[in-house]
Write an enzyme that holds these catalytic residues in place. Structure first.
Site, PDB file in Angstrom:
ATOM      1  N   HIS A  71       0.932  -1.255  -0.285  1.00  0.00           N
ATOM      2  CA  HIS A  71       0.104  -0.110  -0.376  1.00  0.00           C
ATOM      3  C   HIS A  71       0.880   1.462  -0.283  1.00  0.00           C
ATOM      4  CE1 HIS A  71      -2.657  -2.888   1.625  1.00  0.00           C
ATOM      5  NE2 HIS A  71      -3.327  -2.038   1.127  1.00  0.00           N
ATOM      6  N   ASP A  93      -4.303  -5.913  -8.109  1.00  0.00           N
ATOM      7  CA  ASP A  93      -4.822  -5.251  -6.996  1.00  0.00           C
ATOM      8  C   ASP A  93      -5.217  -4.266  -6.979  1.00  0.00           C
ATOM      9  OD1 ASP A  93      -4.989  -4.694  -4.098  1.00  0.00           O
ATOM     10  OD2 ASP A  93      -2.955  -6.037  -3.505  1.00  0.00           O
TER      11      ASP A  93
END
Length: 331
Positions: free
Chosen positions: A178, A245
């Site tokens: 992230h 993702d």
């Protein structure tokens, strides 16, 4: 034509502008997050309105893993243990995971969610970054494959499609994707173990890529590397619908348009964009284009596996699961 992306939305209700945007963009599906969830009635209305905006029974996804990654929680939904904690605590692990997933599917279907981004098929290792480690289902390839299969089977029995992630393997990553790009230096022999759980579950309908570099094979993140997508297709043997993702994660360089275009060019079927920011969604939609013929075939094949849930005695499943989790601690 359906756009090759999955989009989030900003809040718990679909306003007029967002409804119009979604109708024009026509994403293949939608994904919900905590910001979209208040009560069961509200979530049911939101999933209905998202589908109504595109005029079809579009899939609605969520990340409902348990632990930190749980978008629907108390007081309206059960509170689930992190997956690895569940594995360590349970007697008869596979049965406990099946029950957990069947109950989870029952909760999701009740509010119009029919795809769960689980199971995680990454192997938990000593070096696995904490953002991921307790989201895994075991510490070796064989146990991850067995346990992930039980999760997938429980979801399917409840009428919810599973998504295996993060292909071709994120367990050796020492960074949180992230925030930054994980780079793995393991050799090909070691990496083969990471691929094994995905190969064991390669028959499942949907999968998700990893934003990770496996330096022995490539210098590019798997999500945007044609060679790594080919590895997923050929060496792992996965022929299901492959999504990225979240394309807005900071592991990837470039703006959203560049990232989205690179992922599609690499061979991903769909780009997943999650944060609901309209300007980013517009760039994603423009860069993804329509589903390719191959992607459309895989998408149709995946959605054909949606079905009505098998009958279930929810109270009996709850009781059996509680006994399997409690009995380990009593021995």
């Amino acid at each position: 034509m359906t756009t090759a992306c999955i989009l989030g939305c900003a809040g718990p209700r679909l306003d007029h502008d967002t409804r119009r945007f979604m109708g024009d963009a026509d994403p293949w599906g939608f994904i919900l997050f905590g910001r979209n969830v208040e009560t069961p009635d509200q979530v049911r209305r939101l999933t209905h309105d998202l589908r109504d905006a595109v005029g079809r029974d579009a899939p609605v996804l969520v990340d409902q893993e348990g632990g930190r990654v749980q978008r629907l929680g108390p007081p309206h939904w059960r509170n689930w243990l992190p997956p690895l904690d569940h594995v360590f605590r349970a007697r008869n692990i596979e049965r406990a995971l099946w029950l957990r997933s069947r109950l989870m599917a029952d909760e999701l279907r009740a509010v119009g969610i029919d795809v769960n981004c689980a199971p995680t098929c990454d192997i938990a290792r000593d070096e696995t970054h904490p953002f991921l480690r307790n989201r895994c289902y075991g510490t070796d390839a064989a146990s991850v494959a067995r346990n992930a299969r039980a999760v997938a089977d429980g979801l399917l029995a409840g009428g919810v499609l599973p998504v295996i992630k993060h292909m071709p393997g994120h367990g050796r990553g020492r960074a949180d994707s992230h925030k930054t790009l994980p780079v793995v230096d393991a050799d090909e022999t070691a990496l083969a173990e990471d691929f094994a759980p995905f190969r064991a579950l390669r028959d499942l309908p949907m999968g998700m890529t990893a934003h990770i570099v496996l330096r022995a094979l490539s210098d590019l993140p798997a999500t945007r590397d044609p060679a790594m997508i080919a590895l997923i297709r050929d060496r792992i043997g996965f022929d299901g619908l492959l999504m990225t993702d979240d394309i807005s994660m900071e592991a990837l360089s470039g703006d959203i348009a560049e990232r989205s275009a690179a992922a599609i060019a690499a061979g991903c079927d769909l780009v997943l964009h999650c944060n609901g920011e309209k300007a980013e969604m517009e760039a994603c939609v423009a860069s993804c284009g329509s589903l390719s013929d191959d992607a459309a075939t895989r998408a149709d094949r995946a959605l054909a596996q949606r079905r009505d849930p098998d009958p279930v005695d929810v109270d009996a499943c709850d009781s059996e699961l509680a006994a399997l989790l409690q009995s380990f601690g009593d021995e």
